[in-house]
Design an enzyme around this catalytic site. Structure first.
Site, PDB file in Angstrom:
ATOM      1  CG  ASN A 127      48.341  30.769  38.184  1.00  0.00           C
ATOM      2  OD1 ASN A 127      48.930  31.649  38.435  1.00  0.00           O
ATOM      3  ND2 ASN A 127      49.095  29.572  37.715  1.00  0.00           N
ATOM      4  CG  HIS A 155      41.048  35.303  37.695  1.00  0.00           C
ATOM      5  ND1 HIS A 155      39.930  34.674  37.987  1.00  0.00           N
ATOM      6  CD2 HIS A 155      41.001  36.665  37.253  1.00  0.00           C
ATOM      7  CE1 HIS A 155      38.986  35.781  37.683  1.00  0.00           C
ATOM      8  NE2 HIS A 155      39.542  36.624  37.408  1.00  0.00           N
ATOM      9  CB  CYS A 156      42.500  30.897  41.851  1.00  0.00           C
ATOM     10  SG  CYS A 156      42.317  30.166  40.148  1.00  0.00           S
ATOM     11  CB  ILE A 157      45.184  33.869  45.216  1.00  0.00           C
ATOM     12  CG1 ILE A 157      45.971  34.649  44.173  1.00  0.00           C
ATOM     13  CG2 ILE A 157      45.440  32.318  45.037  1.00  0.00           C
ATOM     14  CD1 ILE A 157      47.580  34.474  44.703  1.00  0.00           C
TER      15      ILE A 157
END
Length: 400
Positions: A389, A391-393
């Site tokens: 999501n 935060h991951c990108i």
């Protein structure tokens, strides 16, 4: 730039700042992998585009892309910025969008840096460098080894050489020295820091057999302290149910200020997440941070209804040989904790549909907890379909 091998950040006085501290910018990667974003990438690009814009209103955006998609990315960002500026010009005099940064005569393109760096996918949090600072406003970075969340044991794709080189290449272009932690395997999403010496991780991730199987828990903790300049490591037991990263901490618990966290939660005792979050809650209640403070824990409920892959989603994927596949009806690791702080704001996932009320509840909670920031919901289901999501990108670059 120079790879520093003979010493460690903690010995040199460097440490990891909190994500909620001021940023110079954010690293992101242009999404192209059909096994994550689909043959038709329009939904993913729409979600990424919203995030690009919100970042550009407030800080620099360092967008990485391979040469084969460089002009596509350039055209996409140019169109995005032009459309935004046209809407602003057409707005009533004196009226501005509430989420827009307050800077007068802001030229978004001045904050955009498109960098020709190749990668295997778009998970900037996990493949980008982790940045450190020290008194005097100096900055360095850490390059971890990356093996696609588990290598030959349970990695999510068969080849990750390009991803593993991203951090070094970015440091070269950003002109910052870095500590080379390889062969120690770590992803940025597996650590969360309060900026005052405390780092959170999950046992399920960092002790997984596909990362550093030859190291004990104590040895892993020592690595984290040395490379992050940390004084204390918090080992939460679990993450989010069905999180294919072996349960990264950034999906289950996050610092919103020193001594204060949000924890993914559900009151539904029949949900598999209940016992996982309960174990984390009980652990945090027993612990203190590096400064000896007891934690103030805020429950941030997950969506009331599981977010799953539908058949039309599945039909859009195109998986490579050796890549982790999906199936219709599969539950995705949806959590509102996977939000991202930018200067003056926080970008929070929304999942829509039957979870519209859950989305509003999460945003209202974060508004109460972060009154000095704009809380901006982003339709992020297309990002979740990719396996992570917001935060991951994203990966923050601290202000220097």
């Amino acid at each position: 730039m120079t790879a520093i091998k003979d010493t460690t950040p903690i010995a040199d006085g460097y440490s990891m700042p909190a994500e909620f501290s001021p940023h110079d910018g954010t690293i992101m990667i242009y999404p192209t992998r059909p096994g994550s974003w689909g043959k038709d990438r329009s939904a993913a690009l729409k979600a990424f585009g919203e995030i690009y814009l919100e970042i550009l209103k407030r800080e620099n955006l360092f967008l990485l892309t391979d040469w084969g998609h460089y002009h596509e990315a350039e055209e996409f960002l140019t169109s995005l910025i032009d459309d935004y500026e046209s809407r602003n010009e057409a707005a009533e005099p004196g009226k501005s969008e509430p989420e827009t940064a307050s800077t007068d005569d802001l030229i978004l393109s001045d904050r955009l840096y498109i960098l020709p760096i190749d990668s295997d996918d778009a998970w900037a949090r996990d493949v980008g460098p982790t940045f450190l600072t020290k008194p005097g406003r100096d900055i360095r970075a850490v390059n971890w080894a990356f093996n696609a969340w588990g290598g030959k044991v349970d990695g999510l794709y068969a080849s990750w050489d390009k991803d593993d080189a991203v951090a070094e290449e970015f440091c070269e272009l950003y002109e910052t020295d870095y500590y080379d932690a390889a062969p120690f395997v770590l992803e940025g999403g597996s650590i969360h820091c309060d900026g005052e010496g405390t780092v959170m991780v999950t046992e399920s991730c960092l002790l997984s057999p596909g990362r550093n199987p030859d190291l004990t828990k104590a040895q892993i903790e020592e690595k984290l302290k040395n490379y992050l300049g940390a004084e204390k490591i918090l080992w939460l037991p679990r993450g989010i149910y069905n999180d294919e990263t072996n349960e990264h901490v950034d999906n289950v618990c996050a610092f919103i200020k020193p001594g204060e966290v949000v924890l993914a939660w559900t009151d539904n005792t029949d949900d598999p997440q209940y016992e996982m979050s309960k174990a984390d809650l009980e652990y945090l209640k027993r612990e203190t941070d590096a400064k000896g403070r007891k934690f103030k824990i805020h429950k941030l409920p997950i969506p009331d209804h599981p977010v799953t892959i539908e058949q039309n989603d599945l039909d859009n994927y195109e998986f490579e040989e050796g890549e982790d596949t999906r199936e219709a009806g599969e539950r995705l690791a949806a959590s509102y904790v996977n939000f991202y702080f930018i200067n003056g704001a926080a970008l929070v996932p929304r999942f829509g549909g039957i979870n519209a009320d859950s989305d509003r509840r999460a945003i209202d909670i974060l508004k109460d907890l972060c009154p000095d920031r704009q809380i901006i919901g982003i339709d992020a289901r297309a990002i979740l379909l990719g396996g992570g999501n917001i935060h991951c990108i994203t990966q923050q670059v601290p202000e220097i």
